[in-house]
Structures are given as C-alpha cells and as structure tokens.
Scaffold this active site. Structure first.
Site, short mmCIF file in Angstrom:
data_model
loop_
_atom_site.label_atom_id
_atom_site.label_comp_id
_atom_site.label_asym_id
_atom_site.label_seq_id
_atom_site.Cartn_x
_atom_site.Cartn_y
_atom_site.Cartn_z
N VAL A 170 -11.44 -8.48 4.93
CA VAL A 170 -10.62 -7.37 4.45
C VAL A 170 -9.43 -7.15 5.38
O VAL A 170 -9.60 -6.96 6.58
CB VAL A 170 -11.45 -6.07 4.34
CG1 VAL A 170 -10.57 -4.90 3.89
CG2 VAL A 170 -12.61 -6.27 3.37
N LYS A 171 -8.25 -7.20 4.81
CA LYS A 171 -7.04 -6.95 5.59
C LYS A 171 -6.71 -5.47 5.59
O LYS A 171 -6.78 -4.81 4.55
CB LYS A 171 -5.87 -7.75 5.00
CG LYS A 171 -6.06 -9.25 5.08
CD LYS A 171 -4.99 -10.00 4.30
CE LYS A 171 -3.63 -9.86 4.92
NZ LYS A 171 -2.61 -10.64 4.15
N VAL A 172 -6.34 -4.96 6.77
CA VAL A 172 -6.04 -3.54 6.94
C VAL A 172 -4.76 -3.42 7.77
O VAL A 172 -4.65 -4.06 8.82
CB VAL A 172 -7.19 -2.81 7.68
CG1 VAL A 172 -6.92 -1.33 7.75
CG2 VAL A 172 -8.54 -3.07 6.99
N ILE A 227 -8.30 -10.46 1.52
CA ILE A 227 -7.74 -9.54 0.54
C ILE A 227 -7.44 -8.22 1.23
O ILE A 227 -8.28 -7.69 1.95
CB ILE A 227 -8.72 -9.30 -0.63
CG1 ILE A 227 -9.06 -10.62 -1.33
CG2 ILE A 227 -8.14 -8.30 -1.62
CD1 ILE A 227 -10.12 -10.48 -2.41
#
Length: 225
Positions: free
Chosen positions: A95-97, A69
């Site tokens: 976690v996508k950044v 996400i």
C-alpha cells in the site's frame, strides 16, 4: 529452479494500463507494477475500491510478483481504511501512502498490523528519514520532479541511500519519475537498486541503433544460403 542472478535489483512498471502490463510483464524484466490515482486517471480508470480487484487479478495473472497500489483519502482514518481494503485483496500488495502528516499516521497503523507500505511523493532526504522511522518497506522519491523544481535529484536520492544504509534499515529506496534509461543506469551506478519506470522508459532500455544493426546482421547471416 533456475539461478536468479538479479541480486537486489527490482524494476517495477509504473502504469495502470493493462495493455502495457500485457506487453512488458511477460519479458520477466519487471518484478511488479506500481500505480497511483494519477496513473489511474491517465488510464481512464476511476479511483475507487470497486476497480481494484480486476486490476489486481490482471497484474498477477500476467506475472507480477508484487503490486503497489496507492491508498486515498483526505484524513488519516480514510487513508487507513482504504489502505486496509486494498491490502486485503492479496498478500502480495504493498500500500502506497503519501508522506504527509495524515499519511504517516495511516502508515504507522497499517504497519502495526503487518501491512506492507511504501511512503511516496518524497522530495527530500529528511522525508526518507521519516519513512525509515515508520518502518516503511519502500520509500519512493520522485527523481525527475525534483529536477523540474530545480533541486538536485541525484544528490538528494544518494543522501537518502546513505541515510537508510547507515540506519541499518531494510527499507528500499524505490526511485520514481525517471525520464530516461540513462537516468536509471546512472543512479544504479550510485548504488540504487529499486526503480519504477514508465512503459516509455522501458522501451528505451532496448533503444540503441548499434544493437539493432547487430541483431539484423545476425539474422541476415542466419538466413544466408
């Protein structure tokens, strides 16, 4: 437990549509699902923290091993804060950044606390170096969009593969923005082993008229008196 012959291969389903999850996750082909704010918008889902618990429950109840996400926010502090809230929902979340300056700062802070991170929106090999330096779990280059911008998508991604391998890093290259099953097969033949694909491309994995004809012939023979 049955033998797992998949090796390092991981396929993700790139959509926020629960109907696609219900169709594809039970096949066992996909390791998990990936989402981002654009995919949420395409599914008419607002991008805010309140919507994520139901999405997470749905994905894992349907058999996902992992869910990625994307965090959101215009500053490193906002990206970090929202990333922490997303990660707290389930230990199987990554976690996508985005690979911006603020994204790198947020990713560093998240990784420092043991939160798994994918550095995304990657278009050049040197950005994969940035992700590797951050200790990212995944780096996500956009193959199709590179080609749309008249860049050599395959060449850049192969260079990323070599860069990560030579660094000794365990970072996975998660190839995104694939437009065909042939793209996936060609990159896999070049040593890439982690991909996220749309439901449309997932359907193409089975799309061969010779296979359909053979399957129909088998059924006709089975039903013959």
């Amino acid at each position: 437990m049955a033998d797992d012959n998949r090796g390092r291969l991981r396929l993700f389903l790139d959509t926020a549509e629960k109907s696609a999850w219900r169709e594809w996750l039970p096949t066992g082909i996909f390791y998990g699902v990936t989402t981002n704010p654009s995919l949420l918008a395409a599914a008419s889902i607002p991008c805010n923290l309140a919507v994520f618990p139901a999405l997470v429950d749905a994905a894992f109840s349907l058999g996902a091993n992992e869910m990625q996400i994307q965090t959101f926010g215009r500053t490193a502090d906002a990206l970090e804060r929202n990333g922490r809230a997303i990660a707290a929902l389930d230990p199987r979340i990554v976690v996508k950044v985005p690979v911006t300056f603020d994204g790198a700062v947020a990713a560093m802070r998240l990784k420092a606390d043991g939160i798994r991170v994918t550095v995304t929106a990657v278009y050049a090999a040197h950005q994969a170096l940035t992700a590797t330096a951050l200790g990212a779990d995944y780096v996500a280059p956009y193959f199709g969009r590179m080609n749309d911008a008249d860049r050599d998508g395959e060449g850049e991604i192969v260079a990323m593969r070599d860069l990560v391998a030579k660094s000794g890093s365990a970072t996975r290259i998660l190839v995104a923005s694939l437009r065909s099953a042939d793209d996936l097969a060609r990159l896999a033949a070049r040593g890439l082993d982690t991909f996220t694909i749309s439901p449309k491309v997932a359907g193409l994995l089975f799309a061969d008229p010779l296979t359909q004809a053979a399957a129909e012939a088998f059924e006709a023979a089975a039903e013959a008196d």
